[in-house]
Design an enzyme around this catalytic site. Structure first.
Site, mmCIF file in Angstrom:
data_model
loop_
_atom_site.group_PDB
_atom_site.id
_atom_site.type_symbol
_atom_site.label_atom_id
_atom_site.label_comp_id
_atom_site.label_asym_id
_atom_site.label_seq_id
_atom_site.Cartn_x
_atom_site.Cartn_y
_atom_site.Cartn_z
ATOM 1 N N ASN A 207 -20.416 -25.001 28.712
ATOM 2 C CA ASN A 207 -20.028 -25.626 29.861
ATOM 3 C C ASN A 207 -20.905 -25.248 31.187
ATOM 4 O OD1 ASN A 207 -19.198 -23.057 31.136
ATOM 5 N ND2 ASN A 207 -17.872 -22.794 29.285
ATOM 6 N N ASP A 303 -7.964 -16.430 22.873
ATOM 7 C CA ASP A 303 -7.910 -16.385 24.240
ATOM 8 C C ASP A 303 -8.135 -14.953 24.777
ATOM 9 O OD1 ASP A 303 -7.144 -16.066 26.952
ATOM 10 O OD2 ASP A 303 -6.200 -18.188 26.533
ATOM 11 N N PHE A 322 -8.621 -16.167 36.019
ATOM 12 C CA PHE A 322 -9.281 -17.211 36.828
ATOM 13 C C PHE A 322 -8.551 -18.465 36.138
ATOM 14 C CE2 PHE A 322 -12.397 -16.360 39.977
ATOM 15 C CZ PHE A 322 -12.401 -15.025 39.860
ATOM 16 N N LYS A 340 -0.384 -16.713 30.121
ATOM 17 C CA LYS A 340 -1.456 -15.702 29.819
ATOM 18 C C LYS A 340 -0.860 -14.219 29.703
ATOM 19 C CE LYS A 340 -5.260 -18.733 30.041
ATOM 20 N NZ LYS A 340 -6.306 -18.800 29.119
HETATM 21 O O1 C5P Z 1 -6.875 -21.609 29.764
HETATM 22 P P1 C5P Z 1 -8.095 -21.575 30.835
HETATM 23 O O2 C5P Z 1 -9.213 -21.621 30.148
HETATM 24 O O3 C5P Z 1 -7.833 -22.330 31.955
HETATM 25 O O4 C5P Z 1 -7.968 -19.959 31.383
HETATM 26 C C1 C5P Z 1 -8.680 -19.421 32.427
HETATM 27 C C2 C5P Z 1 -8.789 -17.829 32.202
HETATM 28 O O5 C5P Z 1 -8.783 -17.319 30.943
HETATM 29 C C3 C5P Z 1 -10.011 -17.371 32.988
HETATM 30 O O6 C5P Z 1 -9.538 -16.194 33.236
HETATM 31 C C4 C5P Z 1 -10.681 -17.318 31.391
HETATM 32 O O7 C5P Z 1 -11.849 -15.990 31.708
HETATM 33 C C5 C5P Z 1 -9.710 -16.741 30.459
HETATM 34 N N1 C5P Z 1 -9.891 -17.333 29.017
HETATM 35 C C6 C5P Z 1 -10.181 -16.384 27.932
HETATM 36 N N2 C5P Z 1 -10.272 -16.840 26.728
HETATM 37 C C7 C5P Z 1 -10.209 -18.118 26.620
HETATM 38 C C8 C5P Z 1 -9.876 -19.124 27.370
HETATM 39 C C9 C5P Z 1 -9.870 -18.649 28.669
HETATM 40 O O8 C5P Z 1 -10.433 -15.291 28.605
HETATM 41 N N3 C5P Z 1 -10.532 -18.328 25.107
#
Ligand code: C5P
Length: 400
Positions: A207, A303, A322, A340
């Site tokens: 990304n 996650d 974030f 989360k």
């Molecule tokens: O679900 P989303 O990607 O929008 O969530 C964003 C937040 O979750 C950010 O803080 C990102 O660093 C964290 N994140 C994570 N692991 C993932 C997806 C997102 O730590 N697999």
């Protein structure tokens, strides 16, 4: 322990303000040792600096006596902070280029301590693209720029380029020492950058994250004294000073590195972790057989933010995530905080027209159980500094 500064005085007319700066620092109880460049010595004498600081003044890289008493490497590391004042366009250029052609530039290249510069030069030199670029390079390396101010110059012109007043420089230095230790004894974990998820040994899913914001947060937390580990996906950002960096590629590697870095008091997940990976990454390069593209089956990545938030007795006291959104920012981010299980979410709009990804600035909203706080648009560095201060406020509040 007494705080100490290595003050590098380079060759500009503003060097005449250095005796006042030394007086101010000494009055604040800050030990000040000076390096005087050849140019600096045209404006101020070593004797006056030595008399005011009560310390030996160093001038020559190849002075055998100095080298046997205190080598340039040791000199560059003996202080808690290195300050260049005045910083001429020339020394800024030498710093940006990494030159080491005299004692001052050698000490600057050898130091592992934070560095501040107080530029002083003619307004045209200040505005020259070369100086702008050199300053950006220094800023990117975590160097603090103090001033300059607007005003009448020694050359008779008016504009930006006058060195900040000695009281203001001394004030910034004092603030650094006072605020510098607010997170002493705390451990921080920061994730940053994108992740790369292999499709085969050549191709990957990624990304647009640059890692700028996450790296700046790690630098800011370390700047407040936290023992900081930065787990970074592939990024071109320079490694922040004083931070332990673990480089990873994929989300699963990032999670393993984060779990390995626990226990921590603070976790800030700023990485743009890929939500999916190839369910079955090919061990060798996929071939273009005919016109049909190969099927790409995706699997869900772990996650990291949610895992850290649910880490039981290993859960950091404060977990910050974030939310990068392109629409219904606050609504989505508020929901994300709950799903989360983290304490705070910094919500930011990453619509293409905002230029957040890879850009210098960020507009964020801090969402906590106290509600939503809108922060004005500021540089990613300023967001990082404000966040680190807020984290320190909260942890101090929890202790008292
Ligand atoms: O679900 P989303 O990607 O929008 O969530 C964003 C937040 O979750 C950010 O803080 C990102 O660093 C964290 N994140 C994570 N692991 C993932 C997806 C997102 O730590 N697999």
């Amino acid at each position: 322990m007494e705080n100490s500064v290595l003050l590098i005085v380079s060759g500009g007319i503003a060097a005449v303000k250095c005796p006042q700066l030394i007086r101010n620092l000494v009055k604040k109880g800050i030990t000040t040792r000076c390096i005087l460049t050849r140019g600096g010595a045209q404006f101020v004498t070593p004797l006056s600096l030595a008399a005011l600081s009560g310390e030996k003044v160093y001038e020559d890289l190849f002075s055998l006596t100095d080298e046997s008493e205190m080598g340039h490497i040791e000199l560059s590391r003996s202080a808690d902070l290195v300050v260049v004042a005045p910083a001429t366009a020339h020394i800024l250029a030498r710093m940006a280029a990494g030159l080491a052609d005299d004692l001052a530039s050698t000490a600057l290249l050898a130091t592992d301590k934070p560095v501040m510069v107080a530029p002083a030069m003619n307004v045209r030199m200040w505005e020259h693209p070369a100086t702008r670029q050199n300053l950006q390079t220094l800023r990117d390396r975590g160097i603090t720029i103090i001033g300059p101010e607007q005003g009448e110059m020694a050359c008779g012109e008016f504009g930006l380029g006058r060195m900040s007043e000695p009281e203001d420089i001394a004030g910034t230095i004092e603030k650094f020492f006072k605020s510098g230790k607010r997170l002493d004894g705390k451990r921080a974990l920061v994730t940053s950058g994108p992740t790369f998820e292999a499709i085969d040994p050549v191709r990957y899913i990624a990304n647009r994250s640059s890692g700028k914001q996450g790296h700046a947060i790690a630098a800011a937390l370390a700047g407040l004294g936290a023992d900081t580990t930065l787990v970074s996906g592939p990024s071109n950002e320079p490694e922040p000073r004083g931070v332990s960096v673990i480089h990873v590629q994929s989300a699963r590697e990032m999670l393993a590195a984060c779990e390995g870095a626990l226990p921590a008091d603070i976790a800030v997940c700023a990485a743009a972790v890929s939500d999916w990976r190839s369910a079955d990454a090919a061990p060798s390069k996929l071939k273009k057989n005919g016109s049909a593209p190969p099927p790409l089956e995706l699997a869900l990545n772990p996650d990291i933010l949610a895992t850290l938030s649910a880490a039981g007795n290993k859960r950091p006291a404060l977990v910050v995530g974030f939310a990068a959104e392109t629409n219904d920012l606050i609504e989505h981010a508020t929901q994300k905080r709950l799903t989360k299980g983290c304490d705070w979410i910094l919500a930011n709009d990453v619509s293409a027209d905002k230029g957040t990804f890879g850009g210098q600035d960020n507009t964020v909203h801090l969402i906590s159980d106290q509600g939503v706080e809108d922060w004005p648009k500021m540089s990613k560095q300023a967001v990082a500094d404000k966040l680190a201060e807020r984290i320190a406020d909260t942890l101090e509040g929890a202790q008292s």
